[in-house]
Scaffold this motif. Structure first.
Motif, PDB file in Angstrom:
ATOM      1  N   GLU A  52      -3.627   7.850  10.031  1.00  0.00           N
ATOM      2  CA  GLU A  52      -4.082   6.460  10.087  1.00  0.00           C
ATOM      3  C   GLU A  52      -5.310   6.394  10.972  1.00  0.00           C
TER       4      GLU A  52
ATOM      5  N   ASP B  22      -8.076   3.384  12.447  1.00  0.00           N
ATOM      6  CA  ASP B  22      -8.415   1.965  12.513  1.00  0.00           C
ATOM      7  C   ASP B  22      -9.824   1.731  11.986  1.00  0.00           C
ATOM      8  N   GLN B  23      -9.950   0.758  11.115  1.00  0.00           N
ATOM      9  CA  GLN B  23     -11.232   0.401  10.524  1.00  0.00           C
ATOM     10  C   GLN B  23     -11.429  -1.100  10.690  1.00  0.00           C
TER      11      GLN B  23
ATOM     12  N   LYS C 122     -13.769   2.865   2.120  1.00  0.00           N
ATOM     13  CA  LYS C 122     -12.523   3.572   2.442  1.00  0.00           C
ATOM     14  C   LYS C 122     -11.404   2.935   1.630  1.00  0.00           C
TER      15      LYS C 122
ATOM     16  N   GLN D 237      -7.875  -2.162  -0.705  1.00  0.00           N
ATOM     17  CA  GLN D 237      -6.427  -2.149  -0.548  1.00  0.00           C
ATOM     18  C   GLN D 237      -5.825  -2.165  -1.942  1.00  0.00           C
TER      19      GLN D 237
ATOM     20  N   MET E 160     -13.419  -1.950   2.406  1.00  0.00           N
ATOM     21  CA  MET E 160     -12.084  -1.371   2.421  1.00  0.00           C
ATOM     22  C   MET E 160     -11.381  -1.825   1.149  1.00  0.00           C
TER      23      MET E 160
ATOM     24  N   ARG F 103       0.827  -1.201   0.000  1.00  0.00           N
ATOM     25  CA  ARG F 103       0.000   0.000   0.000  1.00  0.00           C
ATOM     26  C   ARG F 103       0.866   1.258   0.000  1.00  0.00           C
TER      27      ARG F 103
ATOM     28  N   SER G  60      -7.474   1.902   1.808  1.00  0.00           N
ATOM     29  CA  SER G  60      -6.452   1.607   2.805  1.00  0.00           C
ATOM     30  C   SER G  60      -5.079   2.089   2.337  1.00  0.00           C
TER      31      SER G  60
END
Length: 134
Positions: A55, A57-58, A128, A103, A101, A49, A130
């Motif tokens: 940052e 947290d999710q 979101k 990535q 999420m 990534r 990442s």
């Protein structure tokens, strides 16, 4: 010669230990640890990534990976962009309030990542992207 009996009388009763309450406690603890365990979701491929300054947290219920070759990975399988809508609909049936999420590999085509994000947004999924904090 005749044997003499012991001076201490055993009373002739056998003492048994009831193991049922202990087994109940063991099973309750086992159930507790299984229910409270967190399962790690992986897209199925190694993703490098891009770096980010912040940052947060999710805990997403859907994890979508985009590899350096711009392959779309969900639940350790590669999908084409046209197949992705059906896969996401199936995941939403399992968890209607699911969050996603993405990535994306730092070498992946940004257009593919944005297409996946757009598809998720059209389907009213909170999404979101990442990143990796150095």
């Amino acid at each position: 010669m005749a044997r003499r009996g012991s001076r201490v009388s055993s009373g002739g009763e056998d003492v048994e230990l009831d193991m049922t309450p202990m087994l109940d406690v063991v099973f309750i603890l086992l159930i507790f640890f299984i229910v409270t365990s967190v399962f790690i979701k992986e897209p199925g491929t190694t993703i490098f990534r891009p770096d980010a300054i912040t940052e947060e947290d999710q805990n997403p219920s859907m994890l979508i990976g985009v590899s350096a070759e711009s392959e779309i990975w969900v639940n350790r399988r590669v999908y084409q962009m046209v197949e992705l809508r059906g896969v996401i609909e199936q995941l939403l049936q399992e968890n209607p309030k699911g969050k996603a999420m993405i990535q994306g590999d730092e070498d992946a085509d940004i257009g593919v990542i944005l297409d996946v994000q757009e598809l998720l947004t059209e389907m009213d999924v909170d999404v979101k992207i990442s990143t990796f904090q150095p």
